[in-house]
Design a protein around this motif. Sequence first.
Motif, short mmCIF file in Angstrom:
data_model
loop_
_atom_site.label_atom_id
_atom_site.label_comp_id
_atom_site.label_asym_id
_atom_site.label_seq_id
_atom_site.Cartn_x
_atom_site.Cartn_y
_atom_site.Cartn_z
N ALA A 102 0.71 -1.29 0.09
CA ALA A 102 -0.05 -0.15 0.19
C ALA A 102 1.02 1.06 -0.07
CB ALA A 102 -0.87 0.03 1.39
N GLY A 103 2.04 1.14 0.72
CA GLY A 103 2.87 2.38 0.65
C GLY A 103 3.34 2.75 -0.45
N GLU A 104 3.88 1.64 -1.09
CA GLU A 104 4.59 1.96 -2.61
C GLU A 104 3.35 2.55 -3.42
OE1 GLU A 104 5.81 -2.17 -3.36
OE2 GLU A 104 7.63 -1.94 -2.58
N GLN A 105 2.40 1.95 -3.43
CA GLN A 105 1.29 2.50 -4.37
C GLN A 105 0.95 3.83 -4.03
OE1 GLN A 105 -2.29 0.33 -4.09
NE2 GLN A 105 -2.79 0.72 -6.30
N GLY A 106 1.09 4.42 -2.76
CA GLY A 106 0.56 5.69 -2.77
C GLY A 106 1.96 6.79 -2.53
N ILE A 107 3.19 6.35 -2.85
CA ILE A 107 4.08 7.27 -2.72
C ILE A 107 3.92 8.28 -3.80
CG2 ILE A 107 5.82 5.73 -3.93
CD1 ILE A 107 7.83 6.84 -2.00
N CYS A 110 -0.25 16.48 6.84
CA CYS A 110 -0.99 15.96 7.77
C CYS A 110 -1.83 16.66 8.81
CB CYS A 110 -0.41 14.70 8.41
SG CYS A 110 1.27 15.34 9.14
N GLY A 111 -2.21 17.74 8.53
CA GLY A 111 -3.31 18.55 8.88
C GLY A 111 -2.54 19.28 10.29
N GLY A 112 -3.25 18.98 11.62
CA GLY A 112 -2.65 19.76 12.86
C GLY A 112 -1.22 19.34 13.19
N SER A 113 -0.75 18.05 12.78
CA SER A 113 0.62 17.77 13.08
C SER A 113 1.39 18.38 12.23
CB SER A 113 0.74 15.98 12.83
OG SER A 113 -0.14 15.43 13.70
N ALA A 114 1.27 18.71 10.96
CA ALA A 114 2.30 19.38 10.11
C ALA A 114 2.18 20.86 10.60
CB ALA A 114 1.51 19.51 8.71
N ILE A 115 1.10 21.61 10.89
CA ILE A 115 1.08 22.69 11.65
C ILE A 115 1.78 22.82 12.77
CG2 ILE A 115 -0.40 24.71 12.45
CD1 ILE A 115 -2.56 23.68 10.33
N ALA A 116 1.61 21.87 13.68
CA ALA A 116 2.52 21.87 14.92
C ALA A 116 4.03 21.87 14.72
CB ALA A 116 2.15 20.92 15.66
N ALA A 117 4.34 21.17 13.80
CA ALA A 117 6.10 20.81 13.28
C ALA A 117 6.62 22.08 12.59
CB ALA A 117 6.05 19.66 12.58
N SER A 174 -8.42 8.42 1.01
CA SER A 174 -8.77 9.24 2.16
C SER A 174 -7.36 9.67 2.99
CB SER A 174 -9.57 8.48 3.16
OG SER A 174 -9.16 7.23 3.50
N ALA A 175 -6.57 8.85 2.79
CA ALA A 175 -5.26 9.09 3.31
C ALA A 175 -4.43 10.34 2.66
CB ALA A 175 -4.20 7.88 3.02
N ILE A 176 -4.82 10.68 1.23
CA ILE A 176 -4.42 11.69 0.49
C ILE A 176 -5.12 12.90 0.63
CG2 ILE A 176 -3.72 12.60 -1.81
CD1 ILE A 176 -3.09 9.68 -2.65
N ALA A 177 -6.36 12.82 0.56
CA ALA A 177 -7.22 13.89 0.75
C ALA A 177 -7.59 14.53 2.06
CB ALA A 177 -8.34 13.75 -0.16
N VAL A 181 -5.11 0.36 4.76
CA VAL A 181 -4.32 1.14 3.61
C VAL A 181 -4.32 2.70 4.04
CG1 VAL A 181 -4.63 1.79 1.19
CG2 VAL A 181 -5.14 -0.60 1.71
N ALA A 182 -5.43 3.12 4.58
CA ALA A 182 -5.18 4.40 4.68
C ALA A 182 -4.25 4.64 5.90
CB ALA A 182 -6.90 4.94 5.32
N THR A 183 -4.28 4.01 7.11
CA THR A 183 -3.26 4.28 8.08
C THR A 183 -1.76 4.05 7.52
OG1 THR A 183 -4.75 3.13 9.46
CG2 THR A 183 -2.74 3.44 10.27
N THR A 184 -1.52 3.14 6.67
CA THR A 184 -0.10 3.00 6.16
C THR A 184 0.29 4.23 5.48
OG1 THR A 184 -0.24 0.72 6.27
CG2 THR A 184 1.52 1.55 4.82
N VAL A 185 -0.46 4.55 4.54
CA VAL A 185 -0.23 5.65 3.53
C VAL A 185 -0.23 6.87 4.20
CG1 VAL A 185 -1.04 6.63 1.24
CG2 VAL A 185 -1.23 4.20 1.50
N LYS A 186 -0.79 7.18 4.97
CA LYS A 186 -1.08 8.43 5.89
C LYS A 186 0.09 8.73 6.92
CE LYS A 186 -3.01 12.28 6.78
NZ LYS A 186 -3.21 13.32 5.60
#
Length: 316
Positions: free
Chosen positions: A81-86, A124-131, A179-182, A203-208
Motif C-alpha cells: 500500500a505504501g509503494e502504491q501511494g508514494i 497531515c493537518g494539525g501535526s504538520a502545522i505543529a511541526a 482518504s489518506a491523501i485527501a 491502507v489509509a493508516t499506512t499511506v497516511k
Amino acid sequence: MSDFRLKVFYTVATRLIFIILALFCLTPWASPPLALALGIALAWLVGHPFPEHTQKGTHWLLQASVVGLGFGMNAQSALKAGEQGIVFTIISIVSTLILGWLLGRLMKIEKKTSYLISSGTAICGGSAIAAVSPVIRAEQKQISVALGVIFILNSIALILFPFIGHQFNMSQQEFGLWSAIAIHDTSSVVGAAAKYGDQALQVATTVKLARALWIIPVAFLSSFLFKSKEAKIKIPYFIGLFILAMLANSYIPAVQAISPFMVTIAKAGLTLTLFFIGCGLSKKTLTSVGVKPLIQGVALWIFISVMALWAVMEFA
C-alpha cells in the motif's frame, strides 16, 4: 440560588456531562463521526470544561491509538500500500504547496497563516502545522487560524468521505488510498476509513503515516524559505513505534494472540480523540478563522480531493 452557587452548579454539571460523554465514546456503541458530533455539540451548547487538559492529551492519545492500530496490520500488505501511494503523495504535496502559495498571494492572506494552511492540507493537518509553526516562528494567532481551518474541514471530511466513497462504488483499497491523501489529520483519516471497512483502514493508516514523514523535508524547506535556521524540527517518532507494532504482529505469534485486543483499545482511543477534537471546535474557534483563510483552505481541500479521487479511480 446565588450567582456563586449557580456558577458552581453549572461547572459541576458541565464537567459531569463531559465525563459521561467521554466514557460513552469508549464503548462499542460510539462511532468516530458520532464522537466528533457529540464533542461539537458539547462545545456549542455548554462549553468545553477542560480545554487545556484535552489539548495536551489529544496529541498523545492520537499517537498511542495509531501505534495500537499497527498491531492489526500485516507488514507485507502495508508495504504494498505504501509503494502504491508514494507517487500520489509526492505529486499531491508539491502541487498543494504551490497552489497554496499562489492563492495566498492572490487573496493577500498573511504569509505565515497561508503557509501553515497549505502545509496542513498538503501533509497531515494539525501535526504538520505543529511541526512547521516553530520553524517559521509563527504567532499564536496565525497558528490558531490555520488549525481552525483544518479542524473544520476535518470534521466535514469524516462524515462526507464515506458517503462519497459509496456513491462512486470505491473499493476498500481505493477509498483507503483516497482518504489518506485527501483528508488532513490522521485522526479523521483513520476515522473515515474505519467506517468504510477494515481493509480501507489498513491502507489509509499506512499511506497516511508514510505521508506524515514528509513533515521532515517540508520543515527543512520552511526553515530555508523563512530563513529560520536555528529553529528545531520535530520528528514524528511515533511512526517508528507504529512500524515496530506492525512488524511484531506480522512475525511474532505471541503478539498475534493479543493483537485483536490491542486494536480494539486503539479504536476506542481514536474515537475518544475525535470527541476531544470536537470539543475544541467552539463558536470562538470558528469565528476567529476569518473568511479568506477559510476560502483558501476549502479551495486547497477541493483541489487535493478531486485530484486524488481522479488519480485513484484512474490508476489505483
